[in-house]
Design an enzyme around this catalytic site. Structure first.
Site, PDB file in Angstrom:
ATOM      1  N   HIS A  57     -32.118 -32.850 -15.646  1.00 41.79           N
ATOM      2  CA  HIS A  57     -31.283 -33.844 -14.921  1.00 41.79           C
ATOM      3  C   HIS A  57     -31.569 -35.152 -15.507  1.00 41.79           C
ATOM      4  O   HIS A  57     -32.649 -35.260 -16.016  1.00 41.79           O
ATOM      5  CB  HIS A  57     -31.684 -33.628 -13.610  1.00 41.79           C
ATOM      6  CG  HIS A  57     -31.057 -32.151 -12.932  1.00 41.79           C
ATOM      7  ND1 HIS A  57     -31.261 -31.957 -11.652  1.00 41.79           N
ATOM      8  CD2 HIS A  57     -29.994 -31.383 -13.391  1.00 41.79           C
ATOM      9  CE1 HIS A  57     -30.357 -31.009 -11.321  1.00 41.79           C
ATOM     10  NE2 HIS A  57     -29.791 -30.577 -12.339  1.00 41.79           N
ATOM     11  N   GLU A  59     -33.268 -37.466 -13.977  1.00 37.84           N
ATOM     12  CA  GLU A  59     -34.591 -37.911 -13.926  1.00 37.84           C
ATOM     13  C   GLU A  59     -35.749 -37.364 -14.634  1.00 37.84           C
ATOM     14  O   GLU A  59     -36.678 -38.184 -15.291  1.00 37.84           O
ATOM     15  CB  GLU A  59     -35.209 -37.556 -12.411  1.00 37.84           C
ATOM     16  CG  GLU A  59     -34.156 -38.138 -11.175  1.00 37.84           C
ATOM     17  CD  GLU A  59     -33.107 -37.089 -11.016  1.00 37.84           C
ATOM     18  OE1 GLU A  59     -32.497 -36.724 -11.707  1.00 37.84           O
ATOM     19  OE2 GLU A  59     -32.769 -37.191  -9.579  1.00 37.84           O
ATOM     20  N   ASP A 207       8.948 -27.257 -22.533  1.00 34.09           N
ATOM     21  CA  ASP A 207       8.243 -28.285 -23.432  1.00 34.09           C
ATOM     22  C   ASP A 207       7.280 -27.452 -24.176  1.00 34.09           C
ATOM     23  O   ASP A 207       6.886 -27.814 -25.226  1.00 34.09           O
ATOM     24  CB  ASP A 207       7.514 -29.379 -22.905  1.00 34.09           C
ATOM     25  CG  ASP A 207       8.233 -29.998 -21.832  1.00 34.09           C
ATOM     26  OD1 ASP A 207       9.668 -30.231 -22.302  1.00 34.09           O
ATOM     27  OD2 ASP A 207       7.666 -31.203 -21.315  1.00 34.09           O
TER      28      ASP A 207
HETATM   29  C1  AOF Z   1     -30.349 -34.665  -9.837  1.00 37.72           C
HETATM   30  N1  AOF Z   1     -30.467 -35.034 -10.888  1.00 37.72           N
HETATM   31  O1  AOF Z   1     -29.156 -35.451 -12.749  1.00 37.72           O
HETATM   32  C2  AOF Z   1     -28.318 -33.905 -11.402  1.00 37.72           C
HETATM   33  C3  AOF Z   1     -28.450 -33.299 -10.059  1.00 37.72           C
HETATM   34  O2  AOF Z   1     -28.168 -25.999 -11.393  1.00 37.72           O
HETATM   35  P1  AOF Z   1     -28.944 -27.370 -11.644  1.00 37.72           P
HETATM   36  O3  AOF Z   1     -30.402 -27.115 -11.719  1.00 37.72           O
HETATM   37  O4  AOF Z   1     -28.620 -28.125 -12.890  1.00 37.72           O
HETATM   38  O5  AOF Z   1     -28.586 -28.220 -10.491  1.00 37.72           O
HETATM   39  C4  AOF Z   1     -27.543 -28.643 -10.191  1.00 37.72           C
HETATM   40  C5  AOF Z   1     -27.524 -29.347  -8.751  1.00 37.72           C
HETATM   41  O6  AOF Z   1     -28.325 -30.316  -9.004  1.00 37.72           O
HETATM   42  C6  AOF Z   1     -25.896 -30.123  -8.409  1.00 37.72           C
HETATM   43  O7  AOF Z   1     -25.221 -29.271  -7.765  1.00 37.72           O
HETATM   44  C7  AOF Z   1     -26.350 -31.194  -7.710  1.00 37.72           C
HETATM   45  O8  AOF Z   1     -26.565 -31.020  -6.468  1.00 37.72           O
HETATM   46  C8  AOF Z   1     -28.035 -31.697  -8.377  1.00 37.72           C
HETATM   47  N2  AOF Z   1     -27.505 -32.411  -9.653  1.00 37.72           N
HETATM   48  N3  AOF Z   1     -29.546 -33.982  -9.279  1.00 37.72           N
HETATM   49  O9  AOF Z   1     -31.352 -34.650  -9.037  1.00 37.72           O
HETATM   50  C9  AOF Z   1     -29.216 -34.860 -11.765  1.00 37.72           C
HETATM   51  N4  AOF Z   1     -27.122 -33.684 -12.213  1.00 37.72           N
HETATM   52 ZN    ZN Z   2     -32.289 -32.867 -10.310  1.00 32.53          ZN
END
Ligand code: AOF
Ligand code: ZN
Length: 382
Positions: A57, A59, A207
């Site tokens: 993610h 962070e 198309d």
């Molecule tokens: C964050 N930072 O950059 C993102 C988040 O399956 P995972 O572990 O990748 O988790 C996906 C979930 O995490 C997604 O549905 C959303 O709630 C959160 N995404 N959270 O802190 C991030 N991409």
């Molecule tokens: Zn996260």
């Protein structure tokens, strides 16, 4: 939640985090686009964004860049840090372990597995959390993810190309080309950010379209290599299962889903044999139940849908109130009174029944105009 007023620095670092999140616009499916900036003593010590589901993610990427310099820093995150074990470990734990002092969050995560608990966890660990900086801009990064998590629906755009007199094809059906090359490239970018492209059997028969993304990696910011380029799911609404197994879109990379009301087993098998998926949905009026279709697409992780079709399906989608945004390209041409109209809608006789739209954005694309508009009231009278 702390209530300290935000400083101009807070806005400018969050703006940077949003710019970073935009780097994931074409690749994070089905995850949201998220950016993060770590700042210590007014200086950026780490930056990151989420690139692809299954990868770290935002962070975690920013923390990796900052290393020890994250201690005592402020983290600016466009979405509330997650606190669940998904494909990756919780970001809340990462921020706590790194010794971050303050977290500024643009919006809470609508994912019910997070939904405020990420913030609660940070606060319980003694980290100050400020919310609500540039919330609208952060929400605009992820209309589809938010719609899917909060309403069980994708965010649905409907793209239309017309002449300035509101026509989309000659009476013969001829429609190539109304808009110019730049507008068509803009549509390619719309396709690239969408998780699914929905079209009707009429368009496929007329198309034989490809319904794919044909931009190069260099034309898609944030897409580092072809391996990151996801072809949107192609969805063909084909009530009577008329599509030929030789249709061009069935032979291209990416997946195709045929949605039908027909139980013709022989045709279904022929389509399965060329790799298509076929699902049965109930009929609604003259077509397929679009409400149910959107619900199904959301259930399979589709965040953003682009409807690219003729006036029949586009009209049915507007009338069924499943369209969140119309994207209309208007070319500086006039096509005359016999040419076909923009949307087939039930005939209205009184002004009180008119459909109203709110214009969200208007700009030139090459020689054409692009209008983004949101339906605000659909028929029903009153
Ligand atoms: C964050 N930072 O950059 C993102 C988040 O399956 P995972 O572990 O990748 O988790 C996906 C979930 O995490 C997604 O549905 C959303 O709630 C959160 N995404 N959270 O802190 C991030 N991409
Ligand atoms: Zn996260």
């Amino acid at each position: 939640m702390a209530t300290k007023t935000m400083t101009p620095e807070d806005f400018s670092f969050m703006a940077r985090a949003i710019r970073l999140a935009e780097q994931g616009i074409y690749t994070t499916h089905p995850n949201p686009r998220v950016g993060c900036v770590l700042v210590r003593e007014g200086e950026i010590v780490g930056e990151g964004f989420h690139r692809r589901a299954g990868e770290p993610h935002a962070e975690r990427n920013a923390l990796a860049e900052a290393g020890e310099r994250a201690r005592g820093a402020t983290a600016y995150v466009t979405l509330e840090p997650c606190c669940h074990h998904g494909r990756t470990p919780p970001c809340s734990d990462g921020l706590i372990e790194a010794g971050v002092a303050r977290v500024v969050v643009a919006m809470t995560d609508p994912n019910p597995r997070v939904a405020g608990q990420g913030i609660a966890q940070l606060e319980a660990a003694g980290i100050r959390v400020d919310q609500g900086v540039m919330t609208d801009q952060a929400m605009a990064l992820n209309p589809g993810f938010i719609a899917r998590m909060s309403r069980g629906r994708p965010f649905v755009r409907c793209k239309l190309a017309m002449s300035l007199d509101g026509r989309t094809a000659m009476a013969s059906g001829e429609s190539k080309w109304i808009t110019g090359a730049e507008a068509r490239k803009d549509v390619q970018r719309l396709r690239a950010r969408s998780d699914a492209i929905v079209t009707g059997i009429g368009t496929v028969l007329a198309d034989n379209p490809s319904m794919n993304v044909r931009l190069s990696v260099a034309e898609l910011p944030g897409v580092e290599s072809a391996a990151y380029l996801l072809q949107p799911l192609r969805v063909v609404l084909d009530p009577d299962l008329q599509i030929s197994p030789a249709a061009r879109l069935l032979s291209l990379p990416g997946e195709t889903l045929i949605v039908t009301t027909s139980e013709n087993e022989k045709r279904r098998q022929a389509l399965l044999a060329v790799g298509a998926e076929v699902i049965l949905l109930p009929r609604h009026g003259i077509g397929i139940d679009l409400d149910l279709l959107m619900e199904r697409l959301a259930q399979s992780g589709i965040n953003e849908v682009l409807i690219e079709s003729g006036p029949t399906l586009a009209g049915a989608a507007v009338a069924a109130d499943v369209v969140d945004e119309l994207v209309i390209y208007a070319a500086p041409i006039l096509m005359g009174s016999d040419a076909r109209g923009l949307l087939n809608l039930p005939a209205l006789t009184e002004m009180k029944d008119r459909i109203t739209l709110e214009i969200l954005d208007l700009r030139s694309v090459g020689a054409d105009l692009r209008i983004r508009a949101r339906p605000t009231r659909i028929i029903q009278g009153g």
